[in-house]
Design a protein around this motif. Structure first.
Motif, PDB file in Angstrom:
ATOM      1  N   TYR A 166       0.849  -1.200   0.000  1.00 38.44           N
ATOM      2  CA  TYR A 166       0.000   0.000   0.000  1.00 38.44           C
ATOM      3  C   TYR A 166       0.884   1.250   0.000  1.00 38.44           C
ATOM      4  O   TYR A 166       2.106   1.161   0.089  1.00 38.44           O
ATOM      5  CB  TYR A 166      -0.910   0.005   1.238  1.00 38.44           C
ATOM      6  CG  TYR A 166      -2.203  -0.758   1.030  1.00 38.44           C
ATOM      7  CD1 TYR A 166      -3.395  -0.077   0.793  1.00 38.44           C
ATOM      8  CD2 TYR A 166      -2.224  -2.143   1.073  1.00 38.44           C
ATOM      9  CE1 TYR A 166      -4.577  -0.763   0.605  1.00 38.44           C
ATOM     10  CE2 TYR A 166      -3.404  -2.840   0.884  1.00 38.44           C
ATOM     11  CZ  TYR A 166      -4.583  -2.142   0.657  1.00 38.44           C
ATOM     12  OH  TYR A 166      -5.751  -2.825   0.464  1.00 38.44           O
ATOM     13  N   HIS A 167       0.256   2.411  -0.070  1.00 39.91           N
ATOM     14  CA  HIS A 167       0.985   3.678  -0.025  1.00 39.91           C
ATOM     15  C   HIS A 167       0.609   4.463   1.219  1.00 39.91           C
ATOM     16  O   HIS A 167      -0.546   4.435   1.655  1.00 39.91           O
ATOM     17  CB  HIS A 167       0.714   4.493  -1.296  1.00 39.91           C
ATOM     18  CG  HIS A 167       1.329   3.894  -2.510  1.00 39.91           C
ATOM     19  ND1 HIS A 167       0.779   2.794  -3.143  1.00 39.91           N
ATOM     20  CD2 HIS A 167       2.475   4.195  -3.174  1.00 39.91           C
ATOM     21  CE1 HIS A 167       1.548   2.457  -4.161  1.00 39.91           C
ATOM     22  NE2 HIS A 167       2.587   3.282  -4.206  1.00 39.91           N
ATOM     23  N   ARG A 184      -2.693   4.108   5.529  1.00 36.49           N
ATOM     24  CA  ARG A 184      -3.269   3.779   4.214  1.00 36.49           C
ATOM     25  C   ARG A 184      -4.455   4.686   3.887  1.00 36.49           C
ATOM     26  O   ARG A 184      -5.156   4.484   2.896  1.00 36.49           O
ATOM     27  CB  ARG A 184      -3.760   2.323   4.201  1.00 36.49           C
ATOM     28  CG  ARG A 184      -2.661   1.283   4.441  1.00 36.49           C
ATOM     29  CD  ARG A 184      -3.229  -0.137   4.355  1.00 36.49           C
ATOM     30  NE  ARG A 184      -4.408  -0.295   5.183  1.00 36.49           N
ATOM     31  CZ  ARG A 184      -5.465  -1.061   4.878  1.00 36.49           C
ATOM     32  NH1 ARG A 184      -5.489  -1.744   3.748  1.00 36.49           N
ATOM     33  NH2 ARG A 184      -6.486  -1.151   5.698  1.00 36.49           N
ATOM     34  N   ALA A 218      -9.322   0.650   2.646  1.00 34.26           N
ATOM     35  CA  ALA A 218      -8.612   1.762   3.292  1.00 34.26           C
ATOM     36  C   ALA A 218      -9.525   2.963   3.567  1.00 34.26           C
ATOM     37  O   ALA A 218      -9.300   3.717   4.513  1.00 34.26           O
ATOM     38  CB  ALA A 218      -7.428   2.186   2.429  1.00 34.26           C
TER      39      ALA A 218
HETATM   40  O1  C5P Z   1      -8.142  -0.542   0.256  1.00 33.81           O
HETATM   41  P1  C5P Z   1      -8.716  -0.512  -1.115  1.00 33.81           P
HETATM   42  O2  C5P Z   1      -9.236  -1.847  -1.551  1.00 33.81           O
HETATM   43  O3  C5P Z   1      -9.728   0.568  -1.291  1.00 33.81           O
HETATM   44  O4  C5P Z   1      -7.509  -0.133  -2.088  1.00 33.81           O
HETATM   45  C1  C5P Z   1      -7.521  -0.444  -3.472  1.00 33.81           C
HETATM   46  C2  C5P Z   1      -6.108  -0.506  -3.990  1.00 33.81           C
HETATM   47  O5  C5P Z   1      -5.522   0.795  -4.000  1.00 33.81           O
HETATM   48  C3  C5P Z   1      -5.163  -1.336  -3.147  1.00 33.81           C
HETATM   49  O6  C5P Z   1      -5.186  -2.685  -3.546  1.00 33.81           O
HETATM   50  C4  C5P Z   1      -3.820  -0.703  -3.409  1.00 33.81           C
HETATM   51  O7  C5P Z   1      -3.277  -1.214  -4.612  1.00 33.81           O
HETATM   52  C5  C5P Z   1      -4.149   0.751  -3.659  1.00 33.81           C
HETATM   53  N1  C5P Z   1      -3.922   1.590  -2.453  1.00 33.81           N
HETATM   54  C6  C5P Z   1      -2.625   1.923  -2.095  1.00 33.81           C
HETATM   55  N2  C5P Z   1      -2.414   2.703  -0.988  1.00 33.81           N
HETATM   56  C7  C5P Z   1      -3.443   3.158  -0.259  1.00 33.81           C
HETATM   57  C8  C5P Z   1      -4.782   2.851  -0.604  1.00 33.81           C
HETATM   58  C9  C5P Z   1      -4.973   2.060  -1.726  1.00 33.81           C
HETATM   59  O8  C5P Z   1      -1.666   1.528  -2.749  1.00 33.81           O
HETATM   60  N3  C5P Z   1      -3.211   3.924   0.808  1.00 33.81           N
END
Ligand code: C5P
Length: 303
Positions: free
Chosen positions: A25-26, A151, A135
């Protein structure tokens, strides 16, 4: 008679990427804001444990992939209830648009089912379930204006932002979130860096001065998103920005007349457009509760 709950959308007033985390994640610093574009969730409690979801939009999967079903099942097993629910979703919030519709639906399902099943998890456990679902889900347990760190799931309520009229433009493309983040191609964050308040919020931080770091990638892949943003400025927006990973862009307008003129101009360009207002934290909690009590009793008793 089903109980009806409102499920509001969000925009990201700002969104910064602080680095890539070892878990893929980021690390974010984002300012979330709930707005009054909303879906409706009708829920009927059942005595058997099945969770049955239907939706008025054929594009929404109603099986175990839907975040509402996953939220209900996670709550069910956490509290150990044998009760179930029939849930009907009336969608207005566009999907893959950066407005958090699915995340909002999941959070509202958690809050609503706690009331209807008459169960209550400790706040940190509910937050944990929400964060595992996605997230953006924990933000919708709180609403209003809030800072999202980690996240985007570590939520710090802020004073409600004073926002004028908000025009949303959906420029006709859907943008899946994962690939946008993968395209950022950032270095790993230092594993020892922990972004916490107050160290991660610089003195004098003002979301108006900070953009959305995902715009560059999305504008390159979908030029129509940049075009919609530029148009909002040309139509008089004080500030225009993409929400989340797009594709929706929002513009802040000083008054009702200019925002309505912008909406009309957007419609004439062939785009879906809305004029919205922000929903502050107190109103967020109250509106969801009022929707619940109206759906629950009044009509039933009155008739
Ligand atoms: O958590 P969620 O399913 O909404 O996130 C979708 C995608 O977005 C994750 O699989 C990830 O690849 C990316 N993401 C990320 N960093 C975050 C939130 C989402 O890399 N903080």
């Amino acid at each position: 008679m089903p109980n009806t709950f409102l499920s509001f959308a969000k925009i990201n007033l700002s969104l910064e990427i602080l680095g890539r985390r070892p878990d893929g994640y980021h690390e974010l610093r984002t300012v979330f804001q709930t707005i009054n574009l909303c879906d409706q969730i009708e829920i009927e409690v059942t005595a058997t444990p099945d969770i049955v979801l239907t939706c008025d939009s054929p594009d929404v999967p109603c099986d175990g992939h839907n975040l509402v079903v996953r939220a209900a099942q996670a709550l069910q097993s956490a509290v150990g209830t044998r009760q179930g629910a029939r849930i009907h979703l009336r969608k207005q919030i566009p999907m893959q648009a950066g407005l958090g519709g699915g995340s909002s639906n999941a959070a509202v399902a958690l809050l609503a089912l706690q009331q209807l099943w008459d169960v209550q998890l400790p706040q940190d456990e509910l937050h944990g379930i929400a964060a595992r679902l996605g997230a953006d889900v924990p933000f919708f347990l709180t609403g209003g204006t809030a800072l999202g760190l980690g996240r985007g799931d570590r939520i710090y309520p802020l004073l409600d932002a004073e926002l004028p009229f908000i025009v949303l433009v959906h420029p006709g493309v859907s943008v899946p979130t994962g690939p946008v983040f993968h395209r950022l191609n950032m270095g790993l964050t230092n594993a020892t860096t922990v972004h916490t308040l107050p160290s991660s919020l610089p003195v004098g931080f003002d979301w108006r001065q900070v953009g959305n770091a995902l715009e560059a990638v999305v504008f390159e892949d979908f030029p129509v998103v940049r075009q919609a943003c530029d148009r909002l400025r040309a139509w008089g927006a004080l500030l225009a920005r993409m929400s989340g990973s797009g594709s929706v862009v929002f513009g802040l307008f000083a008054d009702a007349a200019t925002s309505e003129a912008a909406r009309q101009a957007g419609l004439a360009a062939g785009w879906r457009c809305w004029v919205c207002r922000s929903v502050g934290r107190a109103a967020y909690a109250q509106l969801m509760h009022r929707a619940y009590t109206v759906g629950r009793g009044k009509l039933h008793r009155g008739n």
